[in-house]
Every structure is written in structure tokens, then in C-alpha cells.
Design a protein around this motif. Structure first.
Motif, short mmCIF file in Angstrom:
data_model
loop_
_atom_site.label_atom_id
_atom_site.label_comp_id
_atom_site.label_asym_id
_atom_site.label_seq_id
_atom_site.Cartn_x
_atom_site.Cartn_y
_atom_site.Cartn_z
N TYR A 359 0.83 -1.21 0.00
CA TYR A 359 0.00 0.00 0.00
C TYR A 359 0.87 1.26 0.00
O TYR A 359 0.65 2.19 -0.78
N ASN A 360 1.86 1.29 0.89
CA ASN A 360 2.72 2.47 0.98
C ASN A 360 3.48 2.72 -0.32
O ASN A 360 3.65 3.87 -0.74
N ARG A 361 3.94 1.64 -0.94
CA ARG A 361 4.65 1.79 -2.20
C ARG A 361 3.70 2.32 -3.29
O ARG A 361 4.10 3.11 -4.14
N GLY A 362 2.46 1.88 -3.24
CA GLY A 362 1.47 2.38 -4.19
C GLY A 362 1.24 3.87 -4.05
O GLY A 362 1.06 4.58 -5.05
N LEU A 363 1.26 4.38 -2.82
CA LEU A 363 1.08 5.82 -2.61
C LEU A 363 2.25 6.60 -3.22
O LEU A 363 2.04 7.69 -3.79
N ILE A 364 3.45 6.06 -3.09
CA ILE A 364 4.60 6.73 -3.70
C ILE A 364 4.44 6.77 -5.22
O ILE A 364 4.68 7.80 -5.86
N TYR A 371 0.57 5.72 -12.41
CA TYR A 371 -0.71 5.19 -11.96
C TYR A 371 -0.86 3.69 -12.20
O TYR A 371 -1.48 2.99 -11.38
N ALA A 372 -0.31 3.18 -13.28
CA ALA A 372 -0.40 1.73 -13.52
C ALA A 372 0.37 0.98 -12.44
O ALA A 372 -0.10 -0.06 -11.95
N ASP A 373 1.54 1.49 -12.05
CA ASP A 373 2.31 0.87 -10.97
C ASP A 373 1.56 0.94 -9.66
O ASP A 373 1.55 -0.02 -8.87
N ALA A 374 0.92 2.07 -9.41
CA ALA A 374 0.16 2.23 -8.18
C ALA A 374 -0.98 1.22 -8.11
O ALA A 374 -1.20 0.57 -7.09
N GLN A 379 -3.33 -3.58 -5.84
CA GLN A 379 -3.94 -4.88 -6.10
C GLN A 379 -3.24 -5.98 -5.31
O GLN A 379 -3.89 -6.92 -4.84
N GLU A 380 -1.93 -5.85 -5.13
CA GLU A 380 -1.20 -6.82 -4.30
C GLU A 380 -1.68 -6.74 -2.85
O GLU A 380 -1.85 -7.77 -2.19
N ALA A 391 -7.17 0.44 0.16
CA ALA A 391 -6.46 0.10 -1.08
C ALA A 391 -7.41 0.16 -2.28
O ALA A 391 -7.04 0.63 -3.36
N LYS A 392 -8.64 -0.31 -2.09
CA LYS A 392 -9.63 -0.25 -3.17
C LYS A 392 -9.96 1.21 -3.51
O LYS A 392 -10.08 1.58 -4.69
#
Length: 437
Positions: A359-364, A371-374, A379-380, A391-392
Motif C-alpha cells: 500500500y505504501n509503495r502504491g502511494l509513492i 498510476y499503472a504501478d500504483a 492490487q497486491e 487500497a480499493k
């Protein structure tokens, strides 16, 4: 649906949890079925709208997006996201799959009260925080269940007593007893202490073949005893609850123990700092000494010293998930995305099932407009813990940024289904609808 200008202004400007919920006026037709359960242990059978159980009168939104998107408005509004996970953690003293359900407490009652109040200053409880903690230590202590871990299970089930799923705060049901899905609210208990007792008795049904010492009020106790001989008395570890108490739930026990580790972490007081300094003096070559002191510095907002200690811990024990995670969240707090990402990558190599890191990595990635990486990182997090509304919700915002508006609307709806009391989700639903023409 059309919303009032005052409600729109609050939503778009970033309403607080409580001011936004206050604007949702109760509707008589949506009265909670659970509140009608007058006796302890009575199971509600009425399948009411989940969304109104925690926020009376929570408005509903169409299943599909209606109208066309005002793209200029979409690009200018401030979307709501849950912040990064920033609770540093101690190194686990034992592997998760070895920690038993039965046993003594390791966290004190004072630690648990502090932990709850830090995470949710206004829990939806029918008693004080001190009382609910005391009930867990009394009821679990009587039966030999670990009270601190059982309480962490309740925190996971209720979102630190914020609720938002099938169970209402009125039910005094802290572990989802009888909430079998399909919007069935489950069991209700007349007092918080009886709700705690039922929770502990249900754990007893899993972990012990002995009868509870108190009169059985758990309405599901004999169901386990009589119909699940494969479970009764055989689930002795917290990780044994995976896929049994929670379905799906491949990380259910681990998530409970993660909260337990956080609860035991020191605060930023002078007394904690003195204890930390003593640990470093007495065990200067131990990673755990620096992890402990680093947590104290983190909680004192001295991030430079915290990072130095976590770096030192990594030097002594490179495979310590706690040291690497604490280092990553400290670097993220300092705004050093590149260093933080490097630490998260190292952590996920050590433990690819670390939900909070994803989740934290997605925020970065969101901040970097990747956005695709996020979306992939969120999703992980959802793969590991499907009931993570934050996360959703973050995925939905990423879809908005990609201009995949129908997907974003659908994803916000899914987030609301997970947790109807999540105010970031509700605010984003208001914002989204206000941006439609």
C-alpha cells in the motif's frame, strides 16, 4: 441523486470523519435490525442495507456512472486517500505460525488503551476504551486465551471500533459472530462485556476441547463443537484461523499478529527513551536495541535519529523485516521517495506478503504519477487482504487519474461494499458525483 451545496462543499474541501457523517441524516426506513435483538446472543436474521448500520442514512449511489464527466472538475478537486501506514513495529520474537491462541498477555492494558486511542480517538463503543480493554483481559484471562491478541482480533474485525461492514456498533459484537455474509448482521449482545465473553468463548471452541468457565452465550459455540470436529480444539495457533475464521483469509492470523506487534512498540516518552538508551548500552551489537530506540525517536518525531538507528539495525540484521519496514516508513515520512522505494523493494524481497508495504509503495507511485504501478501495488495489497477498503479506494483514484472514469466509479462502489463507514470512500463518491454533468 442530487446533493446539497453544503454537503458538496464539505466533501470537496475535505470533510473530517465526523463532520461529514453528521451531514448524513437518519432515515426512519433504515432502522437497524440488530438493535431489535434485545437478549444476549440473539442472532439478527434480517438482511438490511449494510451501508446504514454504522452511518444512519448513508446515501446510496447508482451501480453504474450516470451522466458525463466534467474533466476540468475531475482534475481540479482534491481526492481523499488514507495516509501511508506509519506505525513502526518491533521485531517479532517468534515466527507467526508458532504463536498460540492460549497463553498470557505480553502487552499491558495501558499499552492497549494507548494503541486504540492513537488509532481511533473516537471509537464507536458502548463503554470506555479502558472498559473494553479490561473486559478482554478479564474474560480472556479467565479462559486462558491471550487477551492482548484477542483484542487485536477485535480491532481487525471492527477497524479499531470504527465498523462499517455487516455488524453495527449497537450489537456489541466485536468479532463478526454470526455475520455470515449476504448482509446478515449476526449476533447481538446486551452489554459490551457479554460481547467480549462471546468472542472469547468462540475462540475457546476453536482452540480448546474444554468447556468455558462461564455460562456459554456464544450462539455459534455448539455449532463448532457439534458440526466441526475437525476444528473444535484443534486450531491452537492464530495463523490456524486463516481460511477458517475468515474466508478468504490467507493472511488473517498474520494481520492480527501484526497489530499485536505494533501495540507492544514503545511510545515517545522520556521513560521510553531512557529504557531505549539502556538497551543500546547493554546490547550494543543487537539489532533489536536499535529498532527499539529508533521507534522511540520516530514517535518523538526525530526522524533523523530514527533513521540512523534503523540503518544500524539493518547493518546488524539485514533480514529483519521490522528494521527494513521501519526504515522505509521513516524515509517516506521524510519525503525521500527514492530511498523509501529502495527500502520497500528490499522488504518485499524478504517478505512479499507484507500488505502495508504494498500500500505504501502504491502511494509513492501515485505521487510520481505512475498510476499503472500504483494500481498494481494496491492490487497486491488487496490480494493479500481483500477487505482493505483503503487500497480499493486508492485504486479508484488512480483510475480517475488515468481517466478510466467508469472503472473508477465501479471501484469506489466496491470499496463502499467493503466498508461503508470509510469516510474517504464516501467523500470520494460525493466528489465524483459532483463532477458529473
Amino acid at each position: 441523486m442530487r446533493i446539497s451545496r453544503s454537503l458538496l462543499a464539505v466533501a470537496v474541501c475535505g470533510a473530517s470523519f465526523y463532520s461529514l457523517s453528521a451531514l448524513c441524516q437518519p432515515q426512519a426506513a433504515m432502522a437497524s435490525a440488530a438493535s431489535a435483538a434485545a437478549s444476549a446472543g440473539k442472532t439478527a436474521s434480517v438482511a438490511e442495507d449494510v451501508s446504514v448500520r454504522t452511518i444512519p442514512g448513508r446515501p446510496s449511489f447508482p451501480a453504474k456512472m450516470t451522466g458525463t464527466v466534467n474533466k476540468k472538475a475531475m482534475d481540479s478537486v482534491k481526492w481523499r486517500l488514507a495516509p501511508a501506514y506509519e506505525e513502526p513495529m518491533l521485531e517479532a520474537e517468534a515466527a507467526a505460525d508458532t504463536i498460540t491462541i492460549m497463553g498470557p498477555a505480553e502487552a499491558t492494558q495501558e499499552q492497549m488503551v494507548h494503541y486504540i486511542e492513537k488509532r481511533n480517538p473516537q471509537p464507536k463503543l458502548n463503554c470506555s476504551v479502558e472498559d473494553i480493554v479490561r473486559y478482554y483481559y478479564e474474560e480472556a484471562g479467565r479462559e486462558g486465551i491471550r487477551p492482548d491478541v484477542a483484542l487485536c482480533q477485535a480491532l481487525k474485525e471492527t477497524g479499531f471500533f470504527a465498523y462499517g461492514g455487516d455488524v453495527s456498533p449497537k450489537q456489541n459484537n466485536f468479532c463478526g459472530l454470526g455475520a455470515t455474509g449476504n448482509r446478515v448482521a449476526g449476533a447481538s449482545f446486551t452489554t459490551p462485556q457479554l460481547g467480549v465473553r462471546a468472542h472469547i468463548q468462540h475462540l475457546m471452541a476453536y482452540a480448546s476441547s474444554e468447556l468455558p468457565h462461564s455460562q456459554i452465550i456464544d450462539p455459534r459455540y455448539y455449532h463448532v463443537v457439534e458440526n466441526r470436529p475437525d476444528i473444535h480444539g484443534h486450531i491452537t495457533k492464530w495463523t490456524g484461523l486463516n481460511g477458517v475464521w475468515a474466508v478468504p483469509g490467507t493472511r488473517y492470523g498474520q494481520e492480527i499478529l501484526y497489530l499485536w506487534q505494533q501495540a507492544q512498540a514503545p511510545d515517545g516518552s522520556d521513560a521510553s527513551l531512557a529504557a531505549a538508551e539502556k538497551k543500546v548500552r547493554e546490547m550494543p551489537d543487537e539489532a533489536n536495541s536499535y529498532i527499539y530506540r529508533g521507534i522511540v525517536y520516530f514517535n518523538r518525531l526525530d526522524y533523523k535519529k530514527a533513521e540512523a538507528d534503523f540503518q544500524q539495525a539493518v547493518q546488524y540484521k539485514a533480514d529483519s523485516p521490522a528494521a527494513v519496514y521501519n526504515l522505509a516508513i521513516t524515509q517516506q515520512r521524510e519525503g525521500r521517495a527514492k530511498d523509501s522505494l529502495k527500502s520497500y523493494d528490499a522488504l518485499l524481497k524478504l517478505n512479499p506478503e507484507f500488505t502495508q508495504a504494498w500500500y505504501n509503495r502504491g502511494l509513492i507511485a501515485m505521487n510520481q504519477k505512475k498510476y499503472a504501478d500504483a494500481i498494481a501495488d494496491f492490487q497486491e495489497a488487496l490480494r493479500l487482504t481483500p477487505q482493505t477498503a483503503d487500497a480499493k479506494n486508492a485504486q479508484a483514484v488512480a483510475y480517475v487519474r488515468q481517466k478510466k472514469y467508469e472503472k473508477a466509479w465501479q471501484t469506489l462502489s466496491e470499496a463502499a461494499d467493503i466498508n461503508s463507514a470509510n469516510m474517504n470512500v464516501l467523500a470520494n463518491q460525493f466528489i465524483f458525483e459532483a463532477c458529473l454533468k
